[in-house]
Write a protein that holds these residues in place. Structure first.
Motif, PDB file in Angstrom:
ATOM      1  N   HIS A 113      43.206  42.109  45.433  1.00 38.25           N
ATOM      2  CA  HIS A 113      42.666  43.239  44.669  1.00 38.25           C
ATOM      3  C   HIS A 113      41.520  42.793  43.762  1.00 38.25           C
ATOM      4  CE1 HIS A 113      45.282  41.653  41.469  1.00 38.25           C
ATOM      5  NE2 HIS A 113      44.550  42.355  40.629  1.00 38.25           N
ATOM      6  N   GLU A 114      41.581  41.547  43.284  1.00 41.64           N
ATOM      7  CA  GLU A 114      40.483  41.022  42.477  1.00 41.64           C
ATOM      8  C   GLU A 114      39.227  40.850  43.316  1.00 41.64           C
ATOM      9  OE1 GLU A 114      42.129  37.432  40.977  1.00 41.64           O
ATOM     10  OE2 GLU A 114      43.184  38.398  39.308  1.00 41.64           O
ATOM     11  N   ALA A 115      39.397  40.406  44.556  1.00 39.00           N
ATOM     12  CA  ALA A 115      38.258  40.264  45.465  1.00 39.00           C
ATOM     13  C   ALA A 115      37.640  41.622  45.762  1.00 39.00           C
ATOM     14  CB  ALA A 115      38.700  39.581  46.758  1.00 39.00           C
ATOM     15  N   ALA A 116      38.486  42.639  45.966  1.00 38.69           N
ATOM     16  CA  ALA A 116      37.981  43.986  46.251  1.00 38.69           C
ATOM     17  C   ALA A 116      37.166  44.519  45.069  1.00 38.69           C
ATOM     18  CB  ALA A 116      39.145  44.917  46.568  1.00 38.69           C
ATOM     19  N   LEU A 117      37.673  44.338  43.860  1.00 36.02           N
ATOM     20  CA  LEU A 117      36.950  44.797  42.671  1.00 36.02           C
ATOM     21  C   LEU A 117      35.649  44.022  42.486  1.00 36.02           C
ATOM     22  CD1 LEU A 117      39.881  45.234  40.111  1.00 36.02           C
ATOM     23  CD2 LEU A 117      38.518  47.055  41.158  1.00 36.02           C
ATOM     24  N   ARG A 118      35.687  42.720  42.708  1.00 39.76           N
ATOM     25  CA  ARG A 118      34.476  41.899  42.548  1.00 39.76           C
ATOM     26  C   ARG A 118      33.389  42.335  43.525  1.00 39.76           C
ATOM     27  NH1 ARG A 118      33.019  37.991  45.624  1.00 39.76           N
ATOM     28  NH2 ARG A 118      35.132  37.575  46.413  1.00 39.76           N
ATOM     29  N   GLU A 119      33.757  42.538  44.788  1.00 35.89           N
ATOM     30  CA  GLU A 119      32.768  42.943  45.777  1.00 35.89           C
ATOM     31  C   GLU A 119      32.209  44.331  45.475  1.00 35.89           C
ATOM     32  OE1 GLU A 119      31.304  41.345  48.124  1.00 35.89           O
ATOM     33  OE2 GLU A 119      32.443  39.482  48.001  1.00 35.89           O
ATOM     34  N   LEU A 120      33.076  45.230  45.034  1.00 37.65           N
ATOM     35  CA  LEU A 120      32.629  46.589  44.690  1.00 37.65           C
ATOM     36  C   LEU A 120      31.617  46.542  43.546  1.00 37.65           C
ATOM     37  CD1 LEU A 120      32.989  49.632  45.190  1.00 37.65           C
ATOM     38  CD2 LEU A 120      34.863  49.595  43.534  1.00 37.65           C
ATOM     39  N   THR A 176      45.013  28.572  64.079  1.00 34.64           N
ATOM     40  CA  THR A 176      43.692  29.188  64.177  1.00 34.64           C
ATOM     41  C   THR A 176      43.030  29.233  62.805  1.00 34.64           C
ATOM     42  OG1 THR A 176      44.469  30.594  65.985  1.00 34.64           O
ATOM     43  CG2 THR A 176      42.444  31.261  64.870  1.00 34.64           C
ATOM     44  N   GLN A 177      41.780  28.830  62.743  1.00 33.95           N
ATOM     45  CA  GLN A 177      41.019  28.918  61.503  1.00 33.95           C
ATOM     46  C   GLN A 177      40.485  30.350  61.379  1.00 33.95           C
ATOM     47  OE1 GLN A 177      40.824  26.386  59.246  1.00 33.95           O
ATOM     48  NE2 GLN A 177      42.233  25.336  60.643  1.00 33.95           N
ATOM     49  N   VAL A 178      40.920  31.042  60.344  1.00 31.73           N
ATOM     50  CA  VAL A 178      40.586  32.456  60.178  1.00 31.73           C
ATOM     51  C   VAL A 178      39.947  32.673  58.816  1.00 31.73           C
ATOM     52  CG1 VAL A 178      41.491  34.815  60.092  1.00 31.73           C
ATOM     53  CG2 VAL A 178      42.500  33.147  61.652  1.00 31.73           C
ATOM     54  N   GLY A 179      38.857  33.432  58.788  1.00 30.92           N
ATOM     55  CA  GLY A 179      38.242  33.816  57.535  1.00 30.92           C
ATOM     56  C   GLY A 179      38.925  35.068  56.989  1.00 30.92           C
ATOM     57  N   LEU A 180      39.107  35.122  55.675  1.00 31.66           N
ATOM     58  CA  LEU A 180      39.766  36.261  55.028  1.00 31.66           C
ATOM     59  C   LEU A 180      38.748  37.032  54.196  1.00 31.66           C
ATOM     60  CD1 LEU A 180      42.378  37.802  54.438  1.00 31.66           C
ATOM     61  CD2 LEU A 180      42.763  36.245  52.505  1.00 31.66           C
ATOM     62  N   ALA A 181      38.688  38.325  54.443  1.00 29.34           N
ATOM     63  CA  ALA A 181      37.725  39.174  53.748  1.00 29.34           C
ATOM     64  C   ALA A 181      38.404  40.448  53.239  1.00 29.34           C
ATOM     65  CB  ALA A 181      36.574  39.542  54.684  1.00 29.34           C
ATOM     66  N   VAL A 182      37.692  41.179  52.410  1.00 27.02           N
ATOM     67  CA  VAL A 182      38.131  42.499  51.960  1.00 27.02           C
ATOM     68  C   VAL A 182      36.988  43.485  52.190  1.00 27.02           C
ATOM     69  CG1 VAL A 182      39.794  41.714  50.222  1.00 27.02           C
ATOM     70  CG2 VAL A 182      37.393  42.000  49.583  1.00 27.02           C
ATOM     71  N   GLY A 208      33.393  41.562  51.345  1.00 25.10           N
ATOM     72  CA  GLY A 208      32.980  40.181  51.504  1.00 25.10           C
ATOM     73  C   GLY A 208      34.184  39.260  51.583  1.00 25.10           C
ATOM     74  N   PHE A 209      33.923  37.978  51.553  1.00 24.86           N
ATOM     75  CA  PHE A 209      34.980  36.991  51.711  1.00 24.86           C
ATOM     76  C   PHE A 209      35.765  36.792  50.420  1.00 24.86           C
ATOM     77  CE2 PHE A 209      32.000  35.857  55.114  1.00 24.86           C
ATOM     78  CZ  PHE A 209      32.881  35.821  56.186  1.00 24.86           C
ATOM     79  N   VAL A 210      37.051  36.523  50.579  1.00 20.25           N
ATOM     80  CA  VAL A 210      37.933  36.239  49.449  1.00 20.25           C
ATOM     81  C   VAL A 210      37.723  34.798  49.023  1.00 20.25           C
ATOM     82  CG1 VAL A 210      40.334  36.150  48.670  1.00 20.25           C
ATOM     83  CG2 VAL A 210      39.609  37.906  50.314  1.00 20.25           C
ATOM     84  N   ILE A 256      37.506  36.758  61.735  1.00 19.35           N
ATOM     85  CA  ILE A 256      37.584  37.180  60.340  1.00 19.35           C
ATOM     86  C   ILE A 256      38.522  38.375  60.240  1.00 19.35           C
ATOM     87  CG2 ILE A 256      36.294  38.091  58.365  1.00 19.35           C
ATOM     88  CD1 ILE A 256      33.849  36.592  59.435  1.00 19.35           C
ATOM     89  N   VAL A 257      39.512  38.245  59.398  1.00 17.27           N
ATOM     90  CA  VAL A 257      40.479  39.314  59.146  1.00 17.27           C
ATOM     91  C   VAL A 257      40.126  39.978  57.819  1.00 17.27           C
ATOM     92  CG1 VAL A 257      42.896  39.838  58.654  1.00 17.27           C
ATOM     93  CG2 VAL A 257      42.316  38.188  60.443  1.00 17.27           C
ATOM     94  N   SER A 258      40.061  41.294  57.822  1.00 14.88           N
ATOM     95  CA  SER A 258      39.720  42.034  56.607  1.00 14.88           C
ATOM     96  C   SER A 258      40.901  42.874  56.132  1.00 14.88           C
ATOM     97  CB  SER A 258      38.517  42.955  56.850  1.00 14.88           C
ATOM     98  OG  SER A 258      38.229  43.718  55.696  1.00 14.88           O
ATOM     99  N   VAL A 259      41.219  42.736  54.861  1.00 13.13           N
ATOM    100  CA  VAL A 259      42.236  43.573  54.231  1.00 13.13           C
ATOM    101  C   VAL A 259      41.492  44.738  53.577  1.00 13.13           C
ATOM    102  CG1 VAL A 259      44.106  43.694  52.557  1.00 13.13           C
ATOM    103  CG2 VAL A 259      43.719  41.577  53.835  1.00 13.13           C
ATOM    104  N   ALA A 260      41.657  45.925  54.137  1.00 11.30           N
ATOM    105  CA  ALA A 260      40.912  47.093  53.669  1.00 11.30           C
ATOM    106  C   ALA A 260      41.589  47.714  52.456  1.00 11.30           C
ATOM    107  CB  ALA A 260      40.786  48.118  54.785  1.00 11.30           C
ATOM    108  N   HIS A 261      40.772  48.126  51.497  1.00 10.78           N
ATOM    109  CA  HIS A 261      41.244  48.765  50.274  1.00 10.78           C
ATOM    110  C   HIS A 261      40.658  50.170  50.165  1.00 10.78           C
ATOM    111  CE1 HIS A 261      42.262  44.633  49.328  1.00 10.78           C
ATOM    112  NE2 HIS A 261      42.860  45.012  48.210  1.00 10.78           N
ATOM    113  N   LEU A 262      41.429  51.055  49.605  1.00 10.14           N
ATOM    114  CA  LEU A 262      41.002  52.422  49.313  1.00 10.14           C
ATOM    115  C   LEU A 262      40.865  52.550  47.802  1.00 10.14           C
ATOM    116  CD1 LEU A 262      42.556  55.676  50.791  1.00 10.14           C
ATOM    117  CD2 LEU A 262      42.142  55.448  48.345  1.00 10.14           C
ATOM    118  N   ALA A 263      39.726  53.075  47.358  1.00  8.74           N
ATOM    119  CA  ALA A 263      39.488  53.241  45.917  1.00  8.74           C
ATOM    120  C   ALA A 263      39.038  54.662  45.622  1.00  8.74           C
ATOM    121  CB  ALA A 263      38.431  52.249  45.427  1.00  8.74           C
TER     122      ALA A 263
END
Length: 225
Positions: A59-66, A11-17, A50-52, A96-103
Motif C-alpha cells: 500500500h505504501e508503494a501504491a501511494l508513492r507511485e500515485l 523464477t525471478q519475478v519483478g513485483l509492481a503495483v 511502478g516497481f515495489v 512482472i506481477v502487479s498487485v492492483a489497487h483501487l483508490a
C-alpha cells in the motif's frame, strides 16, 4: 545457520503495483491516467504504477507511485488491493506481477499534473478510456467491476461525496459507477431503509425547492475491505 537463498529452479519475478484511482467530476466517474515518458509504451496512457522497493509495503508503494506520477497530495478516501495480475507476457521487460489497487480520491480532486518520468496526467471517463498500455485496460475493467460490487454491500459511494450531500447526488454516484439509470423511488426507499444516512439539518438552495442535505449516520462504517 546458513544464509537462506532461492532454489535454482525459482523464477525471478519483478513485483509492481498499479493504481486505478477514481473520482466524480461533473456527475461522471473519472479515472486518473498518466502518459508514459519511457519505453515500453512511451507516450501511451496508463494507470499510475511502478516497481515495489525493497522493504516497502504494497500500500505504501501504491501511494508513492500515485503521488510521484500524478502530483496528487491528498490522501485517498479509500485504498484497497483488489486483484493480482501475473500473465506471462503482460510486460515486455520480463516476468512482472502487479498487485492492483483501487483508490477513491477526495471530492473536488480535479487538478493533476504529471510527475516523475511521466509526460502528463489527466482524468478520463472511466467507462470510455483511451487505449491503455500493457494490460491496463483489463485492470481498469476489473476495478470498475469491483466498484460495482462494492455498491451492493458497502458504503463505498459515500467516499465519492463531500461530508453533506443530497440524495440525487448520491444516486448520481451509483448511476455513474453502474453506468445505467436507477429508479428514483426504489433507490431512495432502499437506501434510507439501510440506516446509513441521517438528515444534516441543512438544505441547499437552488432552483425550486431547497434540497435536504444528508450525511453518514454516526456509527455507520466506511467501506470495509
Amino acid at each position: 545457520m546458513g544464509t537462506l537463498s532461492l532454489p535454482p529452479q525459482a523464477t525471478q519475478v519483478g513485483l509492481a503495483v498499479d493504481v486505478a484511482a477514481f473520482a466524480m467530476h461533473a456527475g461522471e466517474l473519472r479515472v486518473l491516467l498518466v502518459q508514459r515518458g519511457e519505453l515500453p509504451h512511451a507516450r501511451d496512457w496508463a494507470l499510475p504504477g511502478g516497481f515495489v522497493q525493497v522493504g516497502e509495503a504494497l500500500h505504501e508503494a501504491a501511494l508513492r507511485e500515485l503521488r510521484t506520477e500524478t502530483t496528487v497530495e491528498l490522501e485517498p478516501r479509500h485504498l484497497e488491493q483488489f486483484y493480482t495480475f501475473g500473465e506471462l507476457n503482460r510486460d515486455p521487460r520480463g516476468r512482472i506481477v502487479s498487485v492492483a489497487h483501487l483508490a477513491v480520491l477526495p471530492h473536488g480532486t480535479v487538478h493533476v499534473t504529471g510527475g516523475g518520468h511521466t509526460l502528463g496526467a489527466a482524468w478520463f471517463p472511466a467507462h470510455r478510456p483511451p487505449g491503455l498500455a500493457f494490460d491496463h485496460a483489463a485492470i481498469l475493467d476489473r476495478a470498475i467491476k469491483r466498484l460495482q460490487v462494492r455498491l451492493e454491500y458497502a458504503n463505498l459511494a459515500l467516499e465519492f461525496l463531500p461530508d453533506t450531500f443530497t440524495l440525487p447526488e448520491l444516486q448520481g454516484v451509483h448511476e455513474a459507477i453502474l453506468n445505467r439509470p436507477l429508479d428514483k423511488r426504489n433507490f431512495r426507499k432502499r437506501l434510507l431503509a439501510q440506516g446509513v444516512l441521517v438528515p444534516s439539518g441543512e438544505r441547499r438552495c437552488g432552483v425550486g425547492r431547497p434540497a435536504q442535505l444528508y450525511r453518514r449516520a454516526k456509527g455507520a462504517k466506511a467501506a470495509a475491505l
